[in-house]
Design a protein around this motif. Sequence first.
Motif, PDB file in Angstrom:
ATOM      1  N   THR A 177      -4.624  -8.583  12.523  1.00 33.42           N
ATOM      2  CA  THR A 177      -3.582  -9.722  12.878  1.00 33.42           C
ATOM      3  C   THR A 177      -4.471 -10.501  13.836  1.00 33.42           C
ATOM      4  N   PHE A 178      -4.848 -10.110  15.063  1.00 36.05           N
ATOM      5  CA  PHE A 178      -5.588 -10.394  15.889  1.00 36.05           C
ATOM      6  C   PHE A 178      -7.228 -10.051  15.882  1.00 36.05           C
ATOM      7  N   ALA A 235      -3.229 -20.531   7.722  1.00 34.50           N
ATOM      8  CA  ALA A 235      -4.400 -19.565   7.325  1.00 34.50           C
ATOM      9  C   ALA A 235      -4.007 -18.404   6.372  1.00 34.50           C
ATOM     10  N   LYS A 236      -4.091 -18.312   5.034  1.00 35.16           N
ATOM     11  CA  LYS A 236      -3.658 -17.223   4.157  1.00 35.16           C
ATOM     12  C   LYS A 236      -4.580 -16.317   3.718  1.00 35.16           C
ATOM     13  N   THR A 237      -4.605 -15.079   3.353  1.00 33.13           N
ATOM     14  CA  THR A 237      -5.560 -14.540   2.647  1.00 33.13           C
ATOM     15  C   THR A 237      -4.960 -13.246   1.967  1.00 33.13           C
ATOM     16  N   ASP A 252     -11.393 -18.977   7.977  1.00 30.46           N
ATOM     17  CA  ASP A 252     -11.287 -18.995   9.487  1.00 30.46           C
ATOM     18  C   ASP A 252     -12.059 -19.936   9.934  1.00 30.46           C
ATOM     19  N   HIS A 271      -6.036  -0.321  11.760  1.00 31.03           N
ATOM     20  CA  HIS A 271      -6.324   1.082  11.757  1.00 31.03           C
ATOM     21  C   HIS A 271      -5.911   1.840  10.424  1.00 31.03           C
ATOM     22  N   TYR A 272      -4.821   1.335   9.772  1.00 28.81           N
ATOM     23  CA  TYR A 272      -4.400   2.208   8.664  1.00 28.81           C
ATOM     24  C   TYR A 272      -5.167   1.846   7.495  1.00 28.81           C
ATOM     25  N   MET A 273      -6.215   0.804   7.716  1.00 33.05           N
ATOM     26  CA  MET A 273      -6.892   0.562   6.350  1.00 33.05           C
ATOM     27  C   MET A 273      -8.358   0.948   6.665  1.00 33.05           C
ATOM     28  N   GLY A 274      -8.928   1.602   7.605  1.00 30.08           N
ATOM     29  CA  GLY A 274     -10.053   1.775   8.040  1.00 30.08           C
ATOM     30  C   GLY A 274     -10.789   0.883   8.707  1.00 30.08           C
ATOM     31  N   ALA A 314      -7.013 -15.860   9.227  1.00 30.38           N
ATOM     32  CA  ALA A 314      -6.384 -15.597   7.843  1.00 30.38           C
ATOM     33  C   ALA A 314      -5.966 -14.042   7.933  1.00 30.38           C
ATOM     34  N   TYR A 315      -4.966 -13.570   7.910  1.00 32.95           N
ATOM     35  CA  TYR A 315      -4.724 -12.109   8.067  1.00 32.95           C
ATOM     36  C   TYR A 315      -4.340 -11.366   6.757  1.00 32.95           C
ATOM     37  N   ALA A 316      -4.493 -10.359   6.495  1.00 30.55           N
ATOM     38  CA  ALA A 316      -3.926  -9.713   5.504  1.00 30.55           C
ATOM     39  C   ALA A 316      -4.652  -8.094   5.655  1.00 30.55           C
ATOM     40  N   PRO A 317      -3.732  -7.034   5.693  1.00 29.12           N
ATOM     41  CA  PRO A 317      -4.384  -5.736   6.007  1.00 29.12           C
ATOM     42  C   PRO A 317      -5.679  -5.461   5.420  1.00 29.12           C
ATOM     43  N   SER A 318      -5.907  -5.977   4.055  1.00 33.87           N
ATOM     44  CA  SER A 318      -7.016  -5.393   3.318  1.00 33.87           C
ATOM     45  C   SER A 318      -8.189  -6.416   3.744  1.00 33.87           C
ATOM     46  N   VAL A 319      -7.937  -7.193   4.379  1.00 34.14           N
ATOM     47  CA  VAL A 319      -8.937  -8.362   4.745  1.00 34.14           C
ATOM     48  C   VAL A 319      -9.437  -8.582   6.443  1.00 34.14           C
ATOM     49  N   PHE A 345       0.866  -1.228   0.076  1.00 29.96           N
ATOM     50  CA  PHE A 345      -0.070  -0.047   0.153  1.00 29.96           C
ATOM     51  C   PHE A 345       0.846   1.193   0.052  1.00 29.96           C
ATOM     52  N   ARG A 389       1.948 -14.059  16.806  1.00 25.87           N
ATOM     53  CA  ARG A 389       1.608 -15.209  17.888  1.00 25.87           C
ATOM     54  C   ARG A 389       2.804 -15.772  18.667  1.00 25.87           C
ATOM     55  N   ARG A 424       1.258   6.068   8.297  1.00 26.26           N
ATOM     56  CA  ARG A 424       0.218   5.396   8.966  1.00 26.26           C
ATOM     57  C   ARG A 424       0.326   3.940   9.212  1.00 26.26           C
TER      58      ARG A 424
END
Lengths: 404, 404
Positions: free
Chosen positions: B388-389, A291-293, A359, B325-328, B380-385, A46, A269, A55
Amino acid sequence: MKIGIIGCGAAGGTAAQFARKTNRNAEIVVYDKEGYGQYSKCALPFVIGGMDWQRIIEFPPEWFRKNGIEYRNEEIYRVDLENGIVEGEKEEEFDKLIIATGASPACPFEANNAYFLRTLDDALAIRKRAEEAKKVIIVGAGLIGMEVAEALIKAGKDVKILEYMPQILPGMLDKDIADYVMKKLNIDVILNCKVKRVDGGTVEGNDCYEADMSIIATGNKPNTFSGKAIEVNERCEAREGVYAAGDCTIIKDFFGRSIVVGLGSIAARQGKVAGSNAAGGDDAILPPILAKTTKLFGIEIASVGLLSKEIDGIAARYLGRDLPHYMGGEEILVKVVADKDGVIVGCQAVGRGAAKIIDRLAIAIYNKMNVKDMARIENAYAPSVAPTFDAIEIACSMIERKLK
Amino acid sequence: MKIGIIGCGAAGGTAAQFARKTNRNAEIVVYDKEGYGQYSKCALPFVIGGMDWQRIIEFPPEWFRKNGIEYRNEEIYRVDLENGIVEGEKEEEFDKLIIATGASPACPFEANNAYFLRTLDDALAIRKRAEEAKKVIIVGAGLIGMEVAEALIKAGKDVKILEYMPQILPGMLDKDIADYVMKKLNIDVILNCKVKRVDGGTVEGNDCYEADMSIIATGNKPNTFSGKAIEVNERCEAREGVYAAGDCTIIKDFFGRSIVVGLGSIAARQGKVAGSNAAGGDDAILPPILAKTTKLFGIEIASVGLLSKEIDGIAARYLGRDLPHYMGGEEILVKVVADKDGVIVGCQAVGRGAAKIIDRLAIAIYNKMNVKDMARIENAYAPSVAPTFDAIEIACSMIERKLK
């Protein structure tokens, strides 16, 4: 007690936080060679796309200082694990060490004047160079390559992606699912492309490709003082008094494989566990189910567990809609992978809500559920939200029938 | 073999389909007193809101006929369960019977000239009357009352909702979560309103309310020939050769309670099992964990399992955002409910993706997972989705700390 943490990424930064939470009195030192504090590496595409880099700073140096953690913008050159000694600008001795040194880009071919993406400085350098570029070549169609490609395409660049494997996102998807995604994305990808040499924007692959710049995203290698990934147990211990977390570690996943995970979710984690344990707590991670996305051009893509190509099992793919027909809805593709006994071991999903589907499947895999139960368990249904029988249940029913 | 199915809703219609799938040779008769074939009852609020009613017909009479199922637009007045005899326009004998007669609106006070919503004809009558109405009173702020309210508000009506309980959606949410939803919705609801009498648009409650019409949505009672709900086991058997499915049945839920479920998702699953078993198959439902969802004015609301008010356990509520936070991102509220040992027994969620969060928790509840594991399992973590927790992990950590 004195705890030294080398690295301030998702693993190191989180370790510092949880060490502090666990032990109010410990002396905690974090070494960050970059100097930004803890920021989101996953957000770097980004930044390349134009987001204000400030940010993505999640915990700046001041945050650590305010929380009684000594933050040092300093690189560590040597570690003596046995005696807890680290050497940066000076030598310092600790009771406990946490190694969270991350990874660096790995490149399997000769490359000169090419860009790599691992740090915020890398992202800013790519952004700066890209401002004057019209054509960009990206080598590698993994998560990072694809996300950078999206950012640059959205910034108006002419982007070509070269991938060694016969599919995009090879570490995350089976080929059939990757092909579906590629058709949806409609971007310029050359598969089966064996890159031999990169010099600036000139890339010698199957053909010779010319652009104004090239970015190489062909994976990473762990940053460690020994040159090898650090093997840790579920308590994130490498040896007595020494913990390690994140991309510099090798751990056992849910399927018993020893792997370098390379996911921010797992790094955080591990950091939590390493920080707690170093400070006198007693915590352990769950073995990663992987888990990936990602989201590419608005399309959510996610996967968990084993791919079909990784196991001699049974899979079913179902392409449906995420709402009942009279509500319209969006196309959703799922693929469930089970072992020969029908126990679910993996899932891939593409479409709205894919990550949350994954998830759910992560929980199913963790509990070793079989397709029979998964085909029968209810989902929350309302016409405006979900169909009566959703794609996962249908795919699991398909595997159930194949098993008979 | 001759199978008679009384009713053609989610339970009866699905039973017919699965009886046919299971046994190619059985003679199958479906009795549908309404005459539309199988349609989505959950979509009736949309019909009130103006949706073409033909769109919600999922399997019209012709579909059954084409699939070798005899469809009769006929009401059944009497059933002799012992001898498999049903009496409609004439008496007919069957080897197996499936009772899927649904439910009818129940009203705990005197009501004249008021509208109820259960069938497509009811929805069309409400829509017709509402065309000429400006003000509408809805008695009951359960799922149906709220969904009808939304449809009419969107159609420009002035809608007031009267609810007996001190909260909206009392069967689905705890009061704290319902209050949060109510604040978001900003609609005219009077809580703690004891309605005594309804006549047309005049409703005597705490005060006397006047409107052009009133709609009563205060729950249902099972439609059965005995007047009581039919008790069935997990094979959907009521007695030898007699099966029952859907809102006319009483079954054991996951928590061991004997309940009338009243959810389309469970009716369809029971129909599948009743149809298969009547036709010689061998299937069973999983005990319902009671996953429920709706979307009101764009806000997704979902719940599963036990509410706080239903168990002496431990709960934690977390209000966060669904992206870093940085993705809204959007606001997401979750509440996890655990028993005193930390085993997860319920969850409520409000916000984008709430239903899929609930589907994930349904799997956790089914597998009796505790908050400790749930606070550690990856998402499954990604900033756009996703962060992390995520909210579920944080709420589970909160319960874990309370348990210590």
